[in-house]
Write a protein that holds these residues in place. Structure first.
Motif, mmCIF file in Angstrom:
data_model
loop_
_atom_site.group_PDB
_atom_site.id
_atom_site.type_symbol
_atom_site.label_atom_id
_atom_site.label_comp_id
_atom_site.label_asym_id
_atom_site.label_seq_id
_atom_site.Cartn_x
_atom_site.Cartn_y
_atom_site.Cartn_z
ATOM 1 N N UNK A 308 0.842 -1.198 0.000
ATOM 2 C CA UNK A 308 0.000 0.000 0.000
ATOM 3 C C UNK A 308 0.875 1.246 0.000
ATOM 4 N N UNK A 309 1.959 1.202 0.763
ATOM 5 C CA UNK A 309 2.889 2.324 0.866
ATOM 6 C C UNK A 309 4.308 1.794 0.856
ATOM 7 N N UNK A 310 5.171 2.474 0.109
ATOM 8 C CA UNK A 310 6.595 2.162 0.148
ATOM 9 C C UNK A 310 7.350 3.472 0.058
ATOM 10 N N UNK A 311 8.227 3.711 1.022
ATOM 11 C CA UNK A 311 9.098 4.872 0.930
ATOM 12 C C UNK A 311 10.516 4.335 0.835
ATOM 13 N N UNK A 312 11.245 4.799 -0.173
ATOM 14 C CA UNK A 312 12.614 4.313 -0.394
ATOM 15 C C UNK A 312 12.669 2.783 -0.404
ATOM 16 N N UNK A 313 11.581 2.180 -0.954
ATOM 17 C CA UNK A 313 11.465 0.716 -0.998
ATOM 18 C C UNK A 313 11.650 0.056 0.369
ATOM 19 N N UNK A 314 11.328 0.799 1.410
ATOM 20 C CA UNK A 314 11.418 0.246 2.761
ATOM 21 C C UNK A 314 12.839 0.202 3.301
ATOM 22 N N UNK A 315 13.784 0.774 2.525
ATOM 23 C CA UNK A 315 15.187 0.778 2.956
ATOM 24 C C UNK A 315 15.487 2.067 3.720
ATOM 25 N N UNK A 316 16.369 1.979 4.699
ATOM 26 C CA UNK A 316 16.654 3.123 5.557
ATOM 27 C C UNK A 316 18.101 3.558 5.357
ATOM 28 N N UNK A 317 18.295 4.825 4.952
ATOM 29 C CA UNK A 317 19.649 5.349 4.764
ATOM 30 C C UNK A 317 20.116 5.942 6.096
ATOM 31 N N UNK A 318 21.048 5.269 6.738
ATOM 32 C CA UNK A 318 21.507 5.684 8.072
ATOM 33 C C UNK A 318 22.772 6.533 7.942
ATOM 34 N N UNK A 319 22.719 7.728 8.540
ATOM 35 C CA UNK A 319 23.884 8.632 8.464
ATOM 36 C C UNK A 319 24.578 8.753 9.820
ATOM 37 N N UNK A 320 25.859 8.963 9.768
ATOM 38 C CA UNK A 320 26.667 9.030 10.978
ATOM 39 C C UNK A 320 26.177 10.152 11.889
ATOM 40 N N UNK A 321 26.085 9.868 13.155
ATOM 41 C CA UNK A 321 25.718 10.881 14.128
ATOM 42 C C UNK A 321 24.219 11.073 14.319
ATOM 43 N N UNK A 322 23.412 10.451 13.475
ATOM 44 C CA UNK A 322 21.961 10.597 13.615
ATOM 45 C C UNK A 322 21.364 9.340 14.261
ATOM 46 N N UNK A 323 20.234 9.543 14.941
ATOM 47 C CA UNK A 323 19.557 8.363 15.490
ATOM 48 C C UNK A 323 18.156 8.229 14.903
ATOM 49 N N UNK A 324 17.707 7.015 14.870
ATOM 50 C CA UNK A 324 16.449 6.668 14.205
ATOM 51 C C UNK A 324 15.657 5.730 15.111
ATOM 52 N N UNK A 325 14.356 5.873 15.019
ATOM 53 C CA UNK A 325 13.499 4.918 15.717
ATOM 54 C C UNK A 325 12.708 4.155 14.657
ATOM 55 N N UNK A 326 12.982 2.867 14.549
ATOM 56 C CA UNK A 326 12.281 2.027 13.560
ATOM 57 C C UNK A 326 11.239 1.199 14.303
ATOM 58 N N UNK A 327 10.010 1.276 13.834
ATOM 59 C CA UNK A 327 8.953 0.464 14.442
ATOM 60 C C UNK A 327 8.413 -0.506 13.405
#
Ligand SMILES: [Zn+2]
Length: 563
Positions: A308-327
């Motif tokens: 139904x929804x895909x952003x960046x094909x579900x892939x996550x671009x992780x950059x140095x120094x940043x934090x992410x919360x994946x659910x």
């Protein structure tokens, strides 16, 4: 008050699951027992998504199956494999219901199909009755539940398809009552470094991520350090109330910092895309461990329409120094929810676990056709046999060829051709192409014999050889003896088997007249029902001929009496 309350609940429940598209009142249940599922729609099976629901039948056969609505039978099929005995009923509202693995049909339909079987002299038949020729009424018995075809225990396989597109839809979207207050189960969680430079927890190979249950019932994963383009996947299943078996889940969502990156569900899919399940799961993991990890990211070769929804094909671009919360949220159709939160820290670290390097001499480009001479046989891969380019492991042998291993899926069939010039003509007759299983036991592969070559078309990678079957099938009486009076018998039963290439055909006559024998390969049994034909002679001469896949044949004959 009550009305308003229920009305609100109803609106709410259709709002969240999209059920408003589907008629809620048109259909009744196909069985009169409470619906307990042995399998859900979209469940991950080998090479396909399950296109219906499997309803438990109390470990037995013969439960009455009811037409879920008024309609007309549009297709009846009897097959040794697949759905076994199956019935298709078209309803005036544009949907077709399908009932599979049946033991037998209702008397009227049974009579209809037996006429066809006797005319064609074949147990396996498929007919498409004219619209209106075989009508059924809502709530009337149309068949009895069984275990025929590719079924490993008594159950009803039930589908609802669009009559026009033949797209199967989730049968639970039509208001059928299945009790389910049990949350889906998250079994294992995995992180995937995707881009070349990507890493997760000091690894550039897939890593398992631990998680634990929180007070609020959700799960929290150990914080992961990562860099580059990464993705996630999980092993999970759903359970219904009153049943311990593992069923498939309905929907998956992946959110990154609150944004939906992935959203797919099993509302519907088409048969033409079902094999792309091999691109949703981590096939390498499946090949090794027989477990199907669902990946929350979409690879290039993946053509599934379930998203139904895909952003960046579900892939996550992780950059140095940043934090992410994946659910990751996994749900069943009732909305029961299991949620896991994965904290991700963008951090460059030393790589300790390196992806295993599996380079071979042959790099295969998937979008090109490829031909290889492997000595004993030639192998030809048409364009797009595979989902990706990879180093294929090909082994030449004098008599055997090895085509990689079962950890790579083939989307299309490829061809293996053995040269049989060195074998005398008489010997060739008993030869066939065999795939060797893990225990090196030969399994028959459909062999097309030409002048000096044998060819098979297959999707199974592995080791192939020529095997020889010199022994004819065995045929034995099961419930009767030679020269016996069988007045009180309702059926005749025989055991048939073949040691190597397998049974290809069988046929039976009584006093020269063809009789229908129903074959159940799971029990190696063929059965004749005395009700089928009128035997007008006291002395009956039964002849059964069974032939294996290379043409070795056994004729069994026996005389019995009946009046
Ligand atoms: Zn099924």
């Amino acid at each position: 008050m009550h009305r308003l309350f229920f009305g609100l609940i109803f609106l709410f429940s259709i709002g969240i699951s999209g059920q408003e598209k589907y008629p809620q009142e048109a259909f009744r249940a196909p069985l009169e027992i409470p619906l307990i599922l042995a399998g859900t729609f979209g469940e991950l099976r080998s090479n396909h998504f399950h296109s219906g629901i499997d309803i438990k039948t109390q470990q037995r056969e013969g439960l009455p199956i009811f037409a879920i609505g008024d309609g007309t039978v549009t297709r009846i099929k009897v097959s040794l494999w697949g759905y076994g005995k199956v019935l298709y009923v078209a309803h005036p509202n544009g949907y077709t219901s399908v009932y599979g693995h049946l033991q037998k049909f209702s008397p009227e339909i049974e009579e209809y199909i037996k006429k066809v079987q006797y005319k064609k002299k074949s147990y396996e038949v498929e007919v498409f009755p004219n619209y209106g020729d075989v009508k059924v009424e809502k709530g009337k018995v149309i068949a009895y539940s069984g275990n025929t075809g590719g079924s490993s225990g008594p159950h009803l396989h039930f589908e609802i398809r669009s009559s026009i597109s033949e797209k199967p839809t989730n049968p639970l979207l039509y208001g059928l009552e299945v009790r389910d207050a049990t949350d889906p189960i998250l079994d294992k969680l995995y992180g995937y470094p995707i881009s070349k430079d990507a890493q997760i927890n000091q690894s550039n190979d897939k890593v398992e991520i631990n998680f634990s249950r929180q007070k609020d019932g959700t799960y929290l994963a150990d914080s992961v350090s990562a860099l580059g383009t990464i993705g996630f996947g999980f092993l999970g299943y759903d359970r219904q109330d009153l049943a311990a078996n593992k069923n498939g889940i309905y929907s998956v969502q992946q959110l990154v910092n609150g944004k939906v990156y992935t959203d797919y569900d099993f509302e519907s899919f088409s048969f033409s895309e079902t094999r792309y399940i091999n691109t949703l799961i981590d096939y390498d993991h499946y090949g090794k461990y027989r477990k199907k990890i669902q990946r929350c990211f979409k690879t290039k070769a993946n053509r599934l329409s379930i998203y139904n929804t895909l952003k960046n094909n579900g892939k996550i671009a992780v950059r140095e120094g940043l934090s992410y919360s994946v659910e990751i949220l996994i749900k069943d159709l009732k909305g029961n929810l299991t949620k896991v939160t994965i904290p991700v820290e963008g951090k460059k670290e030393e790589i300790i676990i390196k992806k295993e390097d599996t380079k071979t001499e042959t790099f295969i480009v998937a979008k090109k056709p490829n031909n290889y001479n492997l000595g004993a046989a030639k192998v030809y891969f048409p364009t797009n046999t595979f989902y990706k380019d990879f180093y294929i492991d090909l082994k030449k042998g004098n008599d055997t060829v090895t085509i990689h291993n079962s950890r790579i899926p083939a989307h299309r069939k490829f061809t293996i051709t053995f040269d049989v010039t060195k074998y005398p003509k008489a010997e060739r007759k008993q030869l066939f192409i065999a795939r060797l299983d893990k225990k090196m036991k030969p399994n028959y592969a459909s062999t097309y014999k030409r002048k000096n070559t044998f060819t098979t078309r297959t999707r199974n990678l592995g080791t192939y050889t020529l095997a020889k079957d010199t022994i004819a099938p065995k045929v034995k009486a099961k419930n009767f003896k030679e020269k016996q009076w069988l007045n009180n018998y309702s059926y005749l039963s025989l055991k048939i088997s073949d040691d190597l290439s397998g049974i290809d055909t069988y046929s039976a006559t009584i006093n020269g007249k063809w009789i229908l024998m129903e074959y159940e390969p799971k029990k190696n049994t063929i059965t004749y029902n005395f009700e089928d034909t009128i035997i007008d002679q006291k002395q009956c001469h039964l002849v059964v001929i069974v032939t294996d896949n290379v043409g070795n044949s056994t004729t069994f004959d026996s005389t019995f009496y009946r009046k």
